[in-house]
Design an enzyme around this catalytic site. Sequence first.
Site, PDB file in Angstrom:
ATOM      1  N   HIS A 277      30.918 125.499 -17.047  1.00 30.98           N
ATOM      2  CA  HIS A 277      31.292 124.127 -17.434  1.00 30.98           C
ATOM      3  C   HIS A 277      30.232 123.127 -16.982  1.00 30.98           C
ATOM      4  O   HIS A 277      29.785 122.279 -17.768  1.00 30.98           O
ATOM      5  CB  HIS A 277      32.652 123.790 -16.810  1.00 30.98           C
ATOM      6  CG  HIS A 277      33.065 122.372 -16.974  1.00 30.98           C
ATOM      7  ND1 HIS A 277      33.908 121.953 -17.986  1.00 30.98           N
ATOM      8  CD2 HIS A 277      32.745 121.249 -16.266  1.00 30.98           C
ATOM      9  CE1 HIS A 277      34.087 120.648 -17.886  1.00 30.98           C
ATOM     10  NE2 HIS A 277      33.392 120.191 -16.841  1.00 30.98           N
ATOM     11  N   GLU A 278      29.805 123.231 -15.713  1.00 30.18           N
ATOM     12  CA  GLU A 278      28.790 122.309 -15.195  1.00 30.18           C
ATOM     13  C   GLU A 278      27.452 122.501 -15.917  1.00 30.18           C
ATOM     14  O   GLU A 278      26.728 121.537 -16.152  1.00 30.18           O
ATOM     15  CB  GLU A 278      28.607 122.508 -13.688  1.00 30.18           C
ATOM     16  CG  GLU A 278      29.864 122.256 -12.852  1.00 30.18           C
ATOM     17  CD  GLU A 278      30.450 120.868 -13.059  1.00 30.18           C
ATOM     18  OE1 GLU A 278      29.700 119.943 -13.418  1.00 30.18           O
ATOM     19  OE2 GLU A 278      31.663 120.706 -12.858  1.00 30.18           O
ATOM     20  N   HIS A 281      27.313 120.589 -19.136  1.00 28.70           N
ATOM     21  CA  HIS A 281      26.893 119.190 -18.982  1.00 28.70           C
ATOM     22  C   HIS A 281      25.365 119.083 -19.004  1.00 28.70           C
ATOM     23  O   HIS A 281      24.806 118.156 -19.609  1.00 28.70           O
ATOM     24  CB  HIS A 281      27.419 118.612 -17.660  1.00 28.70           C
ATOM     25  CG  HIS A 281      28.888 118.340 -17.661  1.00 28.70           C
ATOM     26  ND1 HIS A 281      29.503 117.593 -18.644  1.00 28.70           N
ATOM     27  CD2 HIS A 281      29.867 118.703 -16.790  1.00 28.70           C
ATOM     28  CE1 HIS A 281      30.799 117.505 -18.379  1.00 28.70           C
ATOM     29  NE2 HIS A 281      31.043 118.176 -17.262  1.00 28.70           N
ATOM     30  N   GLU A 357      33.702 116.369 -21.363  1.00 25.17           N
ATOM     31  CA  GLU A 357      34.322 117.417 -20.556  1.00 25.17           C
ATOM     32  C   GLU A 357      34.883 118.530 -21.445  1.00 25.17           C
ATOM     33  O   GLU A 357      34.780 119.717 -21.100  1.00 25.17           O
ATOM     34  CB  GLU A 357      35.437 116.829 -19.675  1.00 25.17           C
ATOM     35  CG  GLU A 357      34.960 115.829 -18.636  1.00 25.17           C
ATOM     36  CD  GLU A 357      34.026 116.436 -17.603  1.00 25.17           C
ATOM     37  OE1 GLU A 357      34.064 117.659 -17.401  1.00 25.17           O
ATOM     38  OE2 GLU A 357      33.236 115.679 -17.000  1.00 25.17           O
TER      39      GLU A 357
END
Length: 419
Positions: A277-278, A281, A357
């Site tokens: 997930h990070e 980004h 997100e």
Amino acid sequence: MAKKWGIRAVLAFLIYLLIMYVYIFHLNDGGIPVSLLGSTSDPKTFMTGQELILSEEYSKIRNFLFFILTPFEWLMYFFILISGLSYLFEKWSMVSKWKVIHNSIYLFLLSLLTFAVFFPINYLRYTLSKGYGISTQDFSSWMRDNVIDFWVNFVITVIVISVLYWIIKKSTKRWWLYAWLLTIPFSIFLMYLQPVIIDPLYNEFYPLKNKELEEKILHLAEQANIPAEHVFEVNMADKTNALNAYVTGVGDNSRIVLWDTTLERLTDEEILFIMGHEMGHYVEKHIYIGIFGYILMMFVGLWLISKIMPWFIKKYGKVFKITNIHQIHSLPLLLLLSSFLLFFSNPIFNTVSRYQEARADQFALEIVQEPEAAITGFQKLAKAGLSEVNPPALVKWFRYTHPPMIERIKTIEDTIKNK
């Protein structure tokens, strides 16, 4: 006139407080759609009965405090102005011909007053967090963080405000444009310093101790074409039971950080999903989009303040004891207007953030390919923080930078069904 304004302001705040109390505590039951009952996004499937009760209570109290704190801040600045306190602070600060000393004394007095006014509320939030089992921080550690906050913010404020009011004095019409141009390098510089100078003042950071897990994370980064040499962990167990991971910094100071609570309570697969997930980004350049959004917000905000503030001073300057915009005791008015604009811009920026997100979640699903781990990881995050999985609309618009857990888990469930 000042007395009448003060009474009206207090009455308006009390009416608003009552409306928000009714909305948060009596008009929203925190339930979930019937179609999702019994699904993995239903908190009854992963929280105990006691946790459900605590989650509902804690969420409502936190939401209520959020919605009253910013208007309370406006009320505080308003009273500082109409009471003449801001004018007195500037008068008391005139002990030197050096403008920076004059500004520093004024800002210290204003910061000290603000700290004192908000201290009981901040202490209430701390005791609530302790009472509901989220915070594990003792009072001395909490107080230490507050003192660090005070001095870090004070130093930054002295620099920013001294430069800002110097610009205003030099150019009363175009100050907002010159100030905006300076915010760009200054903001990026602060983001560059954040991981290596500011964050370590609060917590201890070190390379990830679990080298086997670090190797898995770095392999994942390699798959995503992300240059990475180390993953950092931070000691948070002494302060909280909550779980978290994040990306911070820019350029060669950017880093991925895992809380030690996350490492202790999530499986490797769940942690890898969070890391994916990070990395999402990073791949989708969300940090730089965020910087651009912040710069755009500053442009619009400073322009609006440059139009509104002189009008206020011209019309109500006698009440506020302000005759010119470049007088530093006009600062509470500038802060009030800034806080007002920022509060009502929250829904816009939160909407963008929730989209980003959701995109990062999708990236993590594609690169990690462990949807079950994603679901259990989200469930553990919700349990640890007593999170409200399906917040009321106003709460979602103004508070939620991430999609509510019910939406995140349902998206993953749909992904599994569609395979």
